[in-house]
Motif scaffolding. Structure first.
Motif, PDB file in Angstrom:
ATOM      1  N   MET A   1       0.361  15.383 -15.681  1.00 13.61           N
ATOM      2  CA  MET A   1       0.838  14.618 -14.556  1.00 13.61           C
ATOM      3  C   MET A   1      -0.339  14.141 -13.696  1.00 13.61           C
ATOM      4  O   MET A   1      -0.339  13.028 -13.219  1.00 13.61           O
ATOM      5  CB  MET A   1       1.799  15.493 -13.735  1.00 13.61           C
ATOM      6  N   ARG A   2      -1.319  15.033 -13.505  1.00 14.43           N
ATOM      7  CA  ARG A   2      -2.477  14.674 -12.702  1.00 14.43           C
ATOM      8  C   ARG A   2      -3.244  13.520 -13.333  1.00 14.43           C
ATOM      9  O   ARG A   2      -3.666  12.591 -12.645  1.00 14.43           O
ATOM     10  CB  ARG A   2      -3.361  15.895 -12.533  1.00 14.43           C
ATOM     11  N   HIS A   3      -3.404  13.574 -14.635  1.00 13.08           N
ATOM     12  CA  HIS A   3      -4.117  12.513 -15.352  1.00 13.08           C
ATOM     13  C   HIS A   3      -3.380  11.193 -15.213  1.00 13.08           C
ATOM     14  O   HIS A   3      -3.994  10.141 -15.009  1.00 13.08           O
ATOM     15  CB  HIS A   3      -4.269  12.911 -16.835  1.00 13.08           C
ATOM     16  N   TRP A   4      -2.068  11.243 -15.318  1.00 15.60           N
ATOM     17  CA  TRP A   4      -1.263  10.031 -15.174  1.00 15.60           C
ATOM     18  C   TRP A   4      -1.411   9.444 -13.773  1.00 15.60           C
ATOM     19  O   TRP A   4      -1.557   8.227 -13.610  1.00 15.60           O
ATOM     20  CB  TRP A   4       0.208  10.347 -15.471  1.00 15.60           C
ATOM     21  N   LEU A   5      -1.356  10.303 -12.734  1.00 13.05           N
ATOM     22  CA  LEU A   5      -1.485   9.819 -11.360  1.00 13.05           C
ATOM     23  C   LEU A   5      -2.868   9.229 -11.103  1.00 13.05           C
ATOM     24  O   LEU A   5      -2.986   8.220 -10.396  1.00 13.05           O
ATOM     25  CB  LEU A   5      -1.215  10.953 -10.370  1.00 13.05           C
ATOM     26  N   GLU A   6      -3.907   9.833 -11.643  1.00 15.39           N
ATOM     27  CA  GLU A   6      -5.245   9.290 -11.455  1.00 15.39           C
ATOM     28  C   GLU A   6      -5.390   7.933 -12.138  1.00 15.39           C
ATOM     29  O   GLU A   6      -6.026   7.031 -11.597  1.00 15.39           O
ATOM     30  CB  GLU A   6      -6.294  10.275 -11.954  1.00 15.39           C
ATOM     31  N   GLY A   7      -4.797   7.774 -13.317  1.00 15.62           N
ATOM     32  CA  GLY A   7      -4.794   6.474 -13.979  1.00 15.62           C
ATOM     33  C   GLY A   7      -3.991   5.446 -13.202  1.00 15.62           C
ATOM     34  O   GLY A   7      -4.367   4.275 -13.103  1.00 15.62           O
ATOM     35  N   PHE A   8      -2.881   5.877 -12.637  1.00 13.55           N
ATOM     36  CA  PHE A   8      -2.030   5.007 -11.815  1.00 13.55           C
ATOM     37  C   PHE A   8      -2.797   4.540 -10.581  1.00 13.55           C
ATOM     38  O   PHE A   8      -2.724   3.367 -10.204  1.00 13.55           O
ATOM     39  CB  PHE A   8      -0.774   5.782 -11.424  1.00 13.55           C
ATOM     40  N   GLU A   9      -3.538   5.452  -9.969  1.00 16.37           N
ATOM     41  CA  GLU A   9      -4.354   5.093  -8.804  1.00 16.37           C
ATOM     42  C   GLU A   9      -5.444   4.102  -9.191  1.00 16.37           C
ATOM     43  O   GLU A   9      -5.732   3.168  -8.435  1.00 16.37           O
ATOM     44  CB  GLU A   9      -4.993   6.343  -8.202  1.00 16.37           C
ATOM     45  N   ALA A  10      -6.058   4.287 -10.349  1.00 14.64           N
ATOM     46  CA  ALA A  10      -7.123   3.389 -10.791  1.00 14.64           C
ATOM     47  C   ALA A  10      -6.578   1.987 -11.077  1.00 14.64           C
ATOM     48  O   ALA A  10      -7.231   0.994 -10.774  1.00 14.64           O
ATOM     49  CB  ALA A  10      -7.806   3.957 -12.034  1.00 14.64           C
ATOM     50  N   ARG A  11      -5.374   1.915 -11.643  1.00 14.70           N
ATOM     51  CA  ARG A  11      -4.790   0.604 -11.974  1.00 14.70           C
ATOM     52  C   ARG A  11      -4.335  -0.163 -10.741  1.00 14.70           C
ATOM     53  O   ARG A  11      -4.498  -1.380 -10.667  1.00 14.70           O
ATOM     54  CB  ARG A  11      -3.606   0.777 -12.927  1.00 14.70           C
ATOM     55  N   HIS A  12      -3.709   0.514  -9.799  1.00 11.96           N
ATOM     56  CA  HIS A  12      -3.071  -0.182  -8.678  1.00 11.96           C
ATOM     57  C   HIS A  12      -3.867  -0.143  -7.383  1.00 11.96           C
ATOM     58  O   HIS A  12      -3.518  -0.853  -6.436  1.00 11.96           O
ATOM     59  CB  HIS A  12      -1.674   0.391  -8.445  1.00 11.96           C
ATOM     60  N   GLY A  13      -4.862   0.675  -7.302  1.00  9.94           N
ATOM     61  CA  GLY A  13      -5.682   0.761  -6.093  1.00  9.94           C
ATOM     62  C   GLY A  13      -5.098   1.739  -5.089  1.00  9.94           C
ATOM     63  O   GLY A  13      -3.906   1.706  -4.789  1.00  9.94           O
ATOM     64  N   LEU A  14      -5.942   2.565  -4.565  1.00 11.93           N
ATOM     65  CA  LEU A  14      -5.514   3.622  -3.654  1.00 11.93           C
ATOM     66  C   LEU A  14      -4.981   3.057  -2.337  1.00 11.93           C
ATOM     67  O   LEU A  14      -3.989   3.539  -1.799  1.00 11.93           O
ATOM     68  CB  LEU A  14      -6.680   4.570  -3.402  1.00 11.93           C
ATOM     69  N   ASP A  15      -5.620   2.004  -1.837  1.00 13.61           N
ATOM     70  CA  ASP A  15      -5.163   1.406  -0.579  1.00 13.61           C
ATOM     71  C   ASP A  15      -3.777   0.796  -0.731  1.00 13.61           C
ATOM     72  O   ASP A  15      -2.914   0.948   0.141  1.00 13.61           O
ATOM     73  CB  ASP A  15      -6.148   0.343  -0.098  1.00 13.61           C
ATOM     74  N   ASN A  16      -3.556   0.107  -1.833  1.00 10.47           N
ATOM     75  CA  ASN A  16      -2.254  -0.508  -2.090  1.00 10.47           C
ATOM     76  C   ASN A  16      -1.163   0.560  -2.225  1.00 10.47           C
ATOM     77  O   ASN A  16      -0.070   0.415  -1.652  1.00 10.47           O
ATOM     78  CB  ASN A  16      -2.328  -1.371  -3.357  1.00 10.47           C
ATOM     79  N   LEU A  17      -1.439   1.617  -2.950  1.00 14.05           N
ATOM     80  CA  LEU A  17      -0.450   2.681  -3.139  1.00 14.05           C
ATOM     81  C   LEU A  17      -0.154   3.416  -1.837  1.00 14.05           C
ATOM     82  O   LEU A  17       0.996   3.797  -1.587  1.00 14.05           O
ATOM     83  CB  LEU A  17      -0.927   3.667  -4.209  1.00 14.05           C
ATOM     84  N   THR A  18      -1.173   3.592  -1.007  1.00 15.86           N
ATOM     85  CA  THR A  18      -0.963   4.230   0.292  1.00 15.86           C
ATOM     86  C   THR A  18      -0.051   3.377   1.164  1.00 15.86           C
ATOM     87  O   THR A  18       0.884   3.885   1.789  1.00 15.86           O
ATOM     88  CB  THR A  18      -2.311   4.472   1.002  1.00 15.86           C
ATOM     89  N   ASP A  19      -0.304   2.075   1.182  1.00 18.00           N
ATOM     90  CA  ASP A  19       0.536   1.172   1.983  1.00 18.00           C
ATOM     91  C   ASP A  19       1.972   1.126   1.471  1.00 18.00           C
ATOM     92  O   ASP A  19       2.922   1.145   2.260  1.00 18.00           O
ATOM     93  CB  ASP A  19      -0.048  -0.239   1.986  1.00 18.00           C
ATOM     94  N   ARG A  20       2.141   1.071   0.166  1.00 16.68           N
ATOM     95  CA  ARG A  20       3.496   1.005  -0.400  1.00 16.68           C
ATOM     96  C   ARG A  20       4.268   2.300  -0.173  1.00 16.68           C
ATOM     97  O   ARG A  20       5.464   2.275   0.125  1.00 16.68           O
ATOM     98  CB  ARG A  20       3.419   0.669  -1.888  1.00 16.68           C
ATOM     99  N   SER A  21       3.595   3.435  -0.284  1.00 20.61           N
ATOM    100  CA  SER A  21       4.291   4.696  -0.041  1.00 20.61           C
ATOM    101  C   SER A  21       4.627   4.845   1.436  1.00 20.61           C
ATOM    102  O   SER A  21       5.675   5.389   1.789  1.00 20.61           O
ATOM    103  CB  SER A  21       3.463   5.882  -0.545  1.00 20.61           C
ATOM    104  N   ARG A  22       3.778   4.321   2.315  1.00 19.06           N
ATOM    105  CA  ARG A  22       4.084   4.349   3.752  1.00 19.06           C
ATOM    106  C   ARG A  22       5.302   3.482   4.057  1.00 19.06           C
ATOM    107  O   ARG A  22       6.141   3.848   4.877  1.00 19.06           O
ATOM    108  CB  ARG A  22       2.878   3.887   4.559  1.00 19.06           C
ATOM    109  N   GLN A  23       5.419   2.340   3.404  1.00 24.58           N
ATOM    110  CA  GLN A  23       6.596   1.485   3.587  1.00 24.58           C
ATOM    111  C   GLN A  23       7.860   2.202   3.131  1.00 24.58           C
ATOM    112  O   GLN A  23       8.911   2.087   3.771  1.00 24.58           O
ATOM    113  CB  GLN A  23       6.428   0.172   2.828  1.00 24.58           C
TER     114      GLN A  23
END
Length: 133
Positions: A1-23
């Motif tokens: 799961m950790r590996h998948w999340l790190e790959g997900f962060e690399a593909r979509h960008g940490l700033d973008n994912l932070t903003d979307r999860s905040r929304q």
């Protein structure tokens, strides 16, 4: 799961994912508050009709400083508290005539849980990267 999340962060960008999860957190928090106020208004409570509303919404209102301050630890704790609202929503959904209200409460609480957990992860990683630079 950790590996998948790190790959997900690399593909979509940490700033973008932070903003979307905040929304997601803000949207599901707002929807859950509206549903709790709505269900609190429909209850009869003797002398003080605001008591059911306060009992239902006060635990969430206490987390507003963490949400406004964008603190990851507060979001993680809010995720755990939202599971209580999920349980309440499932229980309300089993009552006759309350299926829609309970289902909406359970789904919004589940959205709040998911958004808070992702926000806590992404924001804490974002803060670590900012401090290491």
């Amino acid at each position: 799961m950790r590996h998948w999340l790190e790959g997900f962060e690399a593909r979509h960008g940490l700033d973008n994912l932070t903003d979307r999860s905040r929304q997601l957190v803000l949207g599901s928090f707002g929807l859950l508050m509206v549903l709790l106020i709505w269900s609190g208004l429909s209850m009869q409570a003797g002398d003080n009709p605001l008591t059911p509303i306060l009992v239902r919404t006060l635990p969430l209102v206490l987390f507003l400083p963490s949400i406004i301050g964008r603190r990851p630890r507060g979001h993680a704790w809010l995720a755990f508290v939202s599971l209580l609202y999920f349980t309440q929503g499932v229980m309300v959904a089993t009552l006759p005539g309350q299926g829609l209200l309970g289902s909406l409460e359970a789904v919004s609480a589940l959205g709040l849980f998911t958004g808070c957990m992702f926000y806590a992860r992404f924001r804490s990683r974002q803060m670590k990267l900012a401090s290491s630079e």
